[in-house]
Design a protein around this motif. Sequence first.
Motif, PDB file in Angstrom:
ATOM      1  N   ALA A  21       1.569 -23.003  24.211  1.00 48.43           N
ATOM      2  CA  ALA A  21       2.942 -23.020  24.742  1.00 48.43           C
ATOM      3  C   ALA A  21       3.926 -22.814  23.598  1.00 48.43           C
ATOM      4  CB  ALA A  21       3.211 -24.341  25.452  1.00 48.43           C
TER       5      ALA A  21
ATOM      6  N   HIS B 213       0.446 -19.716  33.055  1.00 50.60           N
ATOM      7  CA  HIS B 213       1.061 -19.509  31.738  1.00 50.60           C
ATOM      8  C   HIS B 213       0.577 -18.201  31.125  1.00 50.60           C
ATOM      9  CE1 HIS B 213       2.302 -20.515  27.563  1.00 50.60           C
ATOM     10  NE2 HIS B 213       3.219 -21.251  28.167  1.00 50.60           N
TER      11      HIS B 213
ATOM     12  N   THR C 225       5.748 -24.700  28.622  1.00 51.98           N
ATOM     13  CA  THR C 225       5.100 -25.727  29.437  1.00 51.98           C
ATOM     14  C   THR C 225       4.684 -26.841  28.495  1.00 51.98           C
ATOM     15  OG1 THR C 225       3.553 -26.106  31.272  1.00 51.98           O
ATOM     16  CG2 THR C 225       2.698 -24.901  29.353  1.00 51.98           C
TER      17      THR C 225
ATOM     18  N   ILE D  41       6.555 -22.907  33.016  1.00 56.23           N
ATOM     19  CA  ILE D  41       5.785 -23.538  34.080  1.00 56.23           C
ATOM     20  C   ILE D  41       5.982 -25.048  33.970  1.00 56.23           C
ATOM     21  CG2 ILE D  41       3.537 -23.728  35.197  1.00 56.23           C
ATOM     22  CD1 ILE D  41       4.422 -20.822  34.811  1.00 56.23           C
ATOM     23  N   ALA D  42       6.448 -25.662  35.049  1.00 57.62           N
ATOM     24  CA  ALA D  42       6.594 -27.120  35.093  1.00 57.62           C
ATOM     25  C   ALA D  42       5.596 -27.687  36.088  1.00 57.62           C
ATOM     26  CB  ALA D  42       8.015 -27.502  35.493  1.00 57.62           C
TER      27      ALA D  42
ATOM     28  N   VAL E 129      -1.941 -24.557  35.614  1.00 60.59           N
ATOM     29  CA  VAL E 129      -0.872 -24.355  34.632  1.00 60.59           C
ATOM     30  C   VAL E 129      -1.303 -23.341  33.580  1.00 60.59           C
ATOM     31  CG1 VAL E 129       0.473 -25.465  32.801  1.00 60.59           C
ATOM     32  CG2 VAL E 129       0.191 -26.609  35.006  1.00 60.59           C
TER      33      VAL E 129
END
Length: 408
Positions: free
Chosen positions: A191, A400, A183, A266-267, A396
């Motif tokens: 990330a 994540h 992400t 995750i976008a 997010v």
Amino acid sequence: MARLVMKFGGTSVADIDRIKNVARHVKREVDAGHEVAVVVSAMSGKTNELVAWCRAAAPLHDAREYDVVVSSGEQVTAGLLAIVLEGMGINARSWQGWQLPIVTSNAHASARILDINGAELVKRFKERKEVAVIAGFQGMHKETGRITTLGRGGSDTSAVAIAAAIQAERCDIYTDVDGIYTTDPRVVPRARRMPKIAYEEMLEFASLGAKVMQVRSVELGMVHNVRVFVRSSFDRPEDIDPHGTPPGTLICGEEEIMEQQVVTGIAFSKDEAQISVRRLQDKPGVAAAIFGPLADNNINVDMIVQSVSADGKTTDLTFTVPASDYERAAIGYDHLDGSTDVAKVSVIGIGMRSHAGVAATAFKALADRKINIRAITTSEIKFSLLIDAEYTELAVRTLHSLYNLDKG
């Protein structure tokens, strides 16, 4: 020895010093015995300047002449890089899209590639050991002979298409980041950079707002099975082994990924607007009457949720559009609610095909954080949630961690 396409974006060729750095990357591969085609973008900011000149010249300008103007940025970069390479003792020449040619449709400013003749490039690899420096983003309509451009991010598409045409072993996309992450690292510092990602997953990332790759370039890679590496142009050229595995992220077929996680990444996108049209008659043709005009006006509709009243006579339709299109889309309805303070968060992974309950765990985790979900859409390898924009970062980070993407 391998045949490579190396693509460098605007930030990588922003000035002469960076162009010289690009030349050192190219020299490394040439010295290793590789056959190299280089695709370049315009210098950072140059295309915006050229677009502004067109608008200043005439607000309603001829799209064909617009393409002539905006394609010149790549031509300058290609020529400069060829000059630098020749100064380093490397045999090189620049190519414009019409010289190969790269044949496109006639949709000026957003043309699609129809065919590329790579025969001359391959011949020159063999006979002259010549590096081809190709202006990205541009082509030619065969019937009219006019210069065309491929739309923003089109140099990525040029590079992957050229790699397919010359049967390159891989296409290296050099950019200002060092790969594809699970992400956005600015939102989740933990990330991770992914060593590999499947074409289908990358398509989802690109279509959901990830700026690293253009959607059409990923589609081309998948159709023609072009292995694409996303890597940083700011790594020191001298520190990289040209015979080793390049640093970065490989975009490839699913069969190349041995251990596939259920969730890959995750976008998210805050460029969203929600529109709800209330108390519509529940009868055939209602959806077409709403979405047809939106399509005619090139407004992209994403998430769609329909709910029918208890008596079955009326229905509500909720959908999302890009925030920039909200004003144009929210016209002509008697009963309409709208909001631009929303965000879309998407969970992506080809491993979802064979695992149940992936979305359910996300719903519970977000509920525990008191995050309300406004709308949900699903596909085979992703699901997307529409939430209030103020909870984007929290959602997010929560997802994540939920799918253990922090740990790898």
